[in-house]
Design a protein around this motif. Structure first.
Motif, PDB file in Angstrom:
ATOM      1  N   GLY A 183      -7.340  41.993  -6.341  1.00 13.10           N
ATOM      2  CA  GLY A 183      -8.589  41.747  -5.328  1.00 13.10           C
ATOM      3  C   GLY A 183      -7.782  41.174  -4.249  1.00 13.10           C
ATOM      4  N   ALA A 184      -8.024  41.764  -3.038  1.00  7.88           N
ATOM      5  CA  ALA A 184      -7.513  41.433  -1.854  1.00  7.88           C
ATOM      6  C   ALA A 184      -8.434  41.108  -0.848  1.00  7.88           C
ATOM      7  N   GLY A 185      -9.733  40.577  -1.409  1.00 10.82           N
ATOM      8  CA  GLY A 185     -10.661  40.184  -0.449  1.00 10.82           C
ATOM      9  C   GLY A 185     -10.480  38.966   0.341  1.00 10.82           C
ATOM     10  N   GLY A 186     -11.698  38.136   0.558  1.00  6.12           N
ATOM     11  CA  GLY A 186     -11.460  37.068   1.105  1.00  6.12           C
ATOM     12  C   GLY A 186     -11.159  36.001   0.320  1.00  6.12           C
ATOM     13  N   VAL A 187     -11.661  36.114  -1.252  1.00  2.00           N
ATOM     14  CA  VAL A 187     -11.250  35.197  -2.259  1.00  2.00           C
ATOM     15  C   VAL A 187      -9.789  35.232  -2.677  1.00  2.00           C
ATOM     16  N   GLY A 188      -9.190  36.749  -2.749  1.00  2.56           N
ATOM     17  CA  GLY A 188      -8.036  36.908  -2.958  1.00  2.56           C
ATOM     18  C   GLY A 188      -7.027  36.522  -2.015  1.00  2.56           C
TER      19      GLY A 188
ATOM     20  N   SER B  71      -4.707  45.750  -5.323  1.00  2.99           N
ATOM     21  CA  SER B  71      -6.054  45.950  -4.981  1.00  2.99           C
ATOM     22  C   SER B  71      -6.077  47.540  -5.061  1.00  2.99           C
ATOM     23  N   ARG B  72      -7.210  48.250  -4.740  1.00  2.85           N
ATOM     24  CA  ARG B  72      -7.182  49.842  -4.503  1.00  2.85           C
ATOM     25  C   ARG B  72      -6.553  50.096  -3.266  1.00  2.85           C
ATOM     26  N   THR B  73      -6.449  49.242  -2.320  1.00  2.00           N
ATOM     27  CA  THR B  73      -5.900  49.524  -0.934  1.00  2.00           C
ATOM     28  C   THR B  73      -4.709  48.940  -0.548  1.00  2.00           C
TER      29      THR B  73
ATOM     30  N   ALA C  92     -11.275  40.554  -7.981  1.00  2.81           N
ATOM     31  CA  ALA C  92     -11.801  41.934  -7.604  1.00  2.81           C
ATOM     32  C   ALA C  92     -13.268  41.552  -7.799  1.00  2.81           C
ATOM     33  N   LEU C  93     -14.218  42.587  -8.318  1.00  2.00           N
ATOM     34  CA  LEU C  93     -15.447  42.572  -8.290  1.00  2.00           C
ATOM     35  C   LEU C  93     -15.962  42.277  -9.723  1.00  2.00           C
ATOM     36  N   PRO C  94     -17.044  41.844 -10.046  1.00  2.00           N
ATOM     37  CA  PRO C  94     -17.360  41.697 -11.530  1.00  2.00           C
ATOM     38  C   PRO C  94     -17.375  42.726 -12.409  1.00  2.00           C
ATOM     39  N   TYR C  95     -17.518  43.964 -11.623  1.00  2.00           N
ATOM     40  CA  TYR C  95     -17.434  45.365 -12.469  1.00  2.00           C
ATOM     41  C   TYR C  95     -16.227  45.424 -13.278  1.00  2.00           C
ATOM     42  N   GLN C  96     -15.108  44.792 -12.663  1.00  2.00           N
ATOM     43  CA  GLN C  96     -13.731  45.119 -13.373  1.00  2.00           C
ATOM     44  C   GLN C  96     -13.421  44.233 -14.349  1.00  2.00           C
ATOM     45  N   ASP C  97     -14.456  43.299 -14.795  1.00  2.00           N
ATOM     46  CA  ASP C  97     -13.802  42.222 -15.564  1.00  2.00           C
ATOM     47  C   ASP C  97     -13.312  42.653 -17.104  1.00  2.00           C
TER      48      ASP C  97
ATOM     49  N   ASP D 114     -19.018  27.967  -8.074  1.00  2.00           N
ATOM     50  CA  ASP D 114     -20.134  28.101  -8.936  1.00  2.00           C
ATOM     51  C   ASP D 114     -20.282  29.313  -9.227  1.00  2.00           C
ATOM     52  N   PRO D 115     -19.936  29.665 -10.336  1.00  2.00           N
ATOM     53  CA  PRO D 115     -19.573  29.062 -11.716  1.00  2.00           C
ATOM     54  C   PRO D 115     -17.987  28.703 -11.268  1.00  2.00           C
ATOM     55  N   GLY D 116     -17.538  27.405 -11.880  1.00  2.00           N
ATOM     56  CA  GLY D 116     -16.246  26.902 -11.538  1.00  2.00           C
ATOM     57  C   GLY D 116     -16.442  25.561 -11.853  1.00  2.00           C
TER      58      GLY D 116
ATOM     59  N   ASN E  69     -21.999  36.075   2.716  1.00  2.00           N
ATOM     60  CA  ASN E  69     -20.543  35.216   2.757  1.00  2.00           C
ATOM     61  C   ASN E  69     -19.719  35.739   1.940  1.00  2.00           C
ATOM     62  N   PHE E  70     -19.981  36.427   0.809  1.00  2.00           N
ATOM     63  CA  PHE E  70     -19.117  37.270   0.165  1.00  2.00           C
ATOM     64  C   PHE E  70     -19.484  38.395  -0.026  1.00  2.00           C
ATOM     65  N   ASN E  71     -18.733  39.298  -0.833  1.00  2.00           N
ATOM     66  CA  ASN E  71     -18.917  40.810  -1.247  1.00  2.00           C
ATOM     67  C   ASN E  71     -20.586  40.894  -0.932  1.00  2.00           C
TER      68      ASN E  71
HETATM   69  P1  NDP Z   1     -14.375  41.253  -1.399  1.00  2.00           P
HETATM   70  O1  NDP Z   1     -15.348  42.324  -1.304  1.00  2.00           O
HETATM   71  O2  NDP Z   1     -13.970  40.767  -0.024  1.00  2.00           O
HETATM   72  O3  NDP Z   1     -13.085  41.866  -2.213  1.00  2.00           O
HETATM   73  C1  NDP Z   1     -13.112  42.326  -3.292  1.00  2.00           C
HETATM   74  C2  NDP Z   1     -11.483  42.841  -3.435  1.00  2.00           C
HETATM   75  O4  NDP Z   1     -11.673  43.556  -4.935  1.00  2.00           O
HETATM   76  C3  NDP Z   1     -11.151  43.856  -2.593  1.00  2.00           C
HETATM   77  O5  NDP Z   1      -9.858  43.533  -2.214  1.00  2.00           O
HETATM   78  C4  NDP Z   1     -11.306  45.225  -3.438  1.00  2.00           C
HETATM   79  O6  NDP Z   1     -10.166  46.021  -3.216  1.00  2.00           O
HETATM   80  C5  NDP Z   1     -11.262  44.845  -4.984  1.00  2.00           C
HETATM   81  N1  NDP Z   1     -11.412  45.881  -5.758  1.00  2.00           N
HETATM   82  C6  NDP Z   1     -12.900  46.314  -6.023  1.00  2.00           C
HETATM   83  N2  NDP Z   1     -12.914  47.044  -6.612  1.00  2.00           N
HETATM   84  C7  NDP Z   1     -11.652  47.439  -7.409  1.00  2.00           C
HETATM   85  C8  NDP Z   1     -11.104  48.106  -8.095  1.00  2.00           C
HETATM   86  N3  NDP Z   1     -11.638  48.938  -8.958  1.00  2.00           N
HETATM   87  N4  NDP Z   1      -9.923  48.046  -8.350  1.00  2.00           N
HETATM   88  C9  NDP Z   1      -8.913  47.283  -7.645  1.00  2.00           C
HETATM   89  N5  NDP Z   1      -9.414  46.267  -6.652  1.00  2.00           N
HETATM   90  C10 NDP Z   1     -10.676  46.750  -6.445  1.00  2.00           C
HETATM   91  O7  NDP Z   1     -14.977  40.388  -2.470  1.00  2.00           O
HETATM   92  P2  NDP Z   1     -14.628  38.606  -2.542  1.00  2.00           P
HETATM   93  O8  NDP Z   1     -13.140  38.377  -2.077  1.00  2.00           O
HETATM   94  O9  NDP Z   1     -15.828  37.989  -1.367  1.00  2.00           O
HETATM   95  O10 NDP Z   1     -14.985  38.255  -3.775  1.00  2.00           O
HETATM   96  C11 NDP Z   1     -14.189  38.607  -5.125  1.00  2.00           C
HETATM   97  C12 NDP Z   1     -14.948  37.895  -6.272  1.00  2.00           C
HETATM   98  O11 NDP Z   1     -15.145  36.615  -6.229  1.00  2.00           O
HETATM   99  C13 NDP Z   1     -16.180  38.698  -6.501  1.00  2.00           C
HETATM  100  O12 NDP Z   1     -16.147  38.959  -7.954  1.00  2.00           O
HETATM  101  C14 NDP Z   1     -17.260  37.469  -6.471  1.00  2.00           C
HETATM  102  O13 NDP Z   1     -18.358  37.850  -7.537  1.00  2.00           O
HETATM  103  C15 NDP Z   1     -16.467  36.432  -6.785  1.00  2.00           C
HETATM  104  N6  NDP Z   1     -17.101  35.358  -6.136  1.00  2.00           N
HETATM  105  C16 NDP Z   1     -17.327  34.087  -6.947  1.00  2.00           C
HETATM  106  C17 NDP Z   1     -17.530  32.830  -6.343  1.00  2.00           C
HETATM  107  C18 NDP Z   1     -17.993  31.502  -7.311  1.00  2.00           C
HETATM  108  O14 NDP Z   1     -17.900  30.399  -6.938  1.00  2.00           O
HETATM  109  N7  NDP Z   1     -17.642  31.469  -8.360  1.00  2.00           N
HETATM  110  C19 NDP Z   1     -18.220  32.851  -4.848  1.00  2.00           C
HETATM  111  C20 NDP Z   1     -17.634  34.167  -4.372  1.00  2.00           C
HETATM  112  C21 NDP Z   1     -17.394  35.148  -4.830  1.00  2.00           C
HETATM  113  P3  NDP Z   1     -10.205  47.349  -2.219  1.00  2.00           P
HETATM  114  O15 NDP Z   1     -10.930  46.763  -0.819  1.00  2.00           O
HETATM  115  O16 NDP Z   1      -8.835  47.518  -1.752  1.00  2.00           O
HETATM  116  O17 NDP Z   1     -11.076  48.324  -2.625  1.00  2.00           O
END
Ligand code: NDP
Length: 399
Positions: free
Chosen positions: A8-13, A34-36, A81-86, A140-142, A179-181
């Motif tokens: 995962g290379a989004g905001g959190v990554g 990540s995918r990209t 990454a996203l919760p779908y991938q856990d 939260d959680p955490g 603020n997040f995905n």
């Molecule tokens: P973003 O949407 O900014 O980033 C998600 C990243 O996951 C992207 O880099 C995306 O890559 C990657 N990704 C998505 N699908 C796939 C896949 N199939 N394979 C590989 N990489 C994948 O999300 P955030 O950074 O905002 O959030 C990340 C996680 O943090 C989420 O699960 C969110 O629920 C969790 N979170 C938890 C919180 C807490 O307090 N516990 C609070 C906020 C967020 P690409 O763009 O290359 O596709």
């Protein structure tokens, strides 16, 4: 000391990677995938350290994950990454002997519903493999779970009520943004509310119950009760809790936009046909909303997240207790280029990984954060940019 793969290379990554870079003695090698690929490369370039590298993976695919893990042989995978991938990532961890940490519990793509049962079902297999899985290690959680464990360890003989309170007192200057995905965020907020009382789960309408709460350094904010995943594990791990609830603040402007989005069908998660192409309205909406990663630059103000707990102290006398962290959007942005919501998630994920890699949080099986010793985690969290505060015997306000 160890090699980790961040997925995962989004905001959190981005935040996790920056924070790992501050501890080269623990994170000797870091791969961001990540995918990209270009997103991962941009983070590696910004960090500019030779022990960081980028890779690519579709984490929906177990074979691709297995190949990635075989290539890098990490000790631990940090799943942001996203919760779908856990579940696919946990499957690959079992196949390759890799330990696991995430920040959000599994959700099926076609159902806005999250619960721990899917991931808890892996407990025996992780135990048998001698591998540690740490679930829900964001804020939260955490940290909310670690705060609760800290209260139980040091102050309470019996915790009776728990209210987790989450306020974003910041302003990003946009009419509407998440603020997040956005897809994950809107699915979470538009669900029914749910809280725990006397051994039962009580369901409410979405954001139906609300009250005004006062947040340190921010002031009064309308706070809405909603379901949040850590409630499920906390009432299981601390069975004396009679009532557990989660509150989050929203402004009127935000709620109006949310209502319109729902009313016009843009929050739908089922596929529709558009000019011969299948699209999911909520995923389309995500594509046109501001990218949460781009909010940081003009974000002002603070977040304040904590736990308000009432019960009996170690001597059996009534005690109220509030433990919280405030985090500045500006300071988070200055340090990592991301706003405080990504920062408050990424820092605990790095600290949890550090706890595992330094042997403080090692327990084969599938664990929620509150099952570990909270002390070393909270000591490190404060040093890593998220200091916390406590108040005793105050009015907790929560009605
Ligand atoms: P973003 O949407 O900014 O980033 C998600 C990243 O996951 C992207 O880099 C995306 O890559 C990657 N990704 C998505 N699908 C796939 C896949 N199939 N394979 C590989 N990489 C994948 O999300 P955030 O950074 O905002 O959030 C990340 C996680 O943090 C989420 O699960 C969110 O629920 C969790 N979170 C938890 C919180 C807490 O307090 N516990 C609070 C906020 C967020 P690409 O763009 O290359 O596709």
């Amino acid at each position: 000391m160890a090699k980790v793969v961040i997925i995962g290379a989004g905001g959190v990554g981005t935040v996790v990677a920056h924070k790992c870079a501050q501890h080269p003695e623990v994170f000797t090698e870091v791969v961001i995938a990540s995918r990209t690929r270009s997103k991962c490369e941009a983070i590696v370039e910004a960090i500019g350290k030779p022990n960081f590298s980028a890779d690519v993976v579709d984490a929906d695919s177990v074979p691709q994950l297995v190949e990635l893990f075989h290539r890098h042989k990490p000790e631990l995978v940090i799943n942001v990454a996203l919760p779908y991938q856990d579940l696919t990532i946990m499957d690959a961890c079992l196949l390759c002997g890799v330990n696991y940490l995430d920040t959000a519990n599994y959700e099926p793509k076609d159902e806005a519903h999250f619960e721990y049962s899917w991931q808890w079902a892996y407990k025996q297999r992780f135990e048998d493999a001698g591998l540690t899985a740490i679930l829900g290690c964001g804020f939260d959680p955490g940290v909310s779970g670690v705060f609760t464990a800290y209260a139980a360890k040091h102050y309470f003989s019996e915790m009776q009520t728990l209210d987790i309170v989450d306020c974003n007192g910041g302003d990003h200057g946009k009419a509407f943004a998440t603020n997040f995905n956005p897809e994950i965020n809107i699915r979470e907020i538009t669900q029914n509310g749910r809280f725990y009382k006397d051994g039962e789960w009580i369901t409410t309408g979405p954001l139906e119950i609300h009250q005004t709460l006062t947040y340190p350094n921010i002031g009064e904010r309308e706070s809405y009760m909603m379901y949040h995943e850590e409630l499920e594990s906390l009432v299981k791990n601390f069975p004396s809790i009679r009532q557990a609830r989660f509150w989050m603040t929203f402004g009127q402007e935000y709620l109006t936009h949310l209502r319109v989005i729902q009313n016009i069908g843009m929050a739908r998660i089922d596929e529709i046909d558009y000019n011969g192409q299948k699209i999911v309205p909520l995923q389309f909406l995500k594509a046109v909303l501001p990218n949460p990663q781009d909010l940081g630059e003009n974000y002002h103000g603070e977040t304040s997240i904590g736990c308000r707990i009432a019960g009996l102290d170690k001597e059996g006398k009534p005690l109220t207790y509030y433990i919280w962290n405030n985090c500045s959007h500006e300071a988070a942005y200055k340090e990592t280029g991301m706003q405080a919501v990504s920062y408050t998630t990424g820092v605990p994920a790095m600290v949890g990984a550090m706890m595992f890699l330094t042997g403080k949080w090692v327990r084969p099986g599938v664990n929620n954060v509150e099952e570990f010793d909270p002390d070393p985690f909270l000591a490190e969290l404060a040093k890593d940019g998220l200091p916390w505060n406590e108040s005793f015997n105050i009015d907790l306000e929560v009605k």
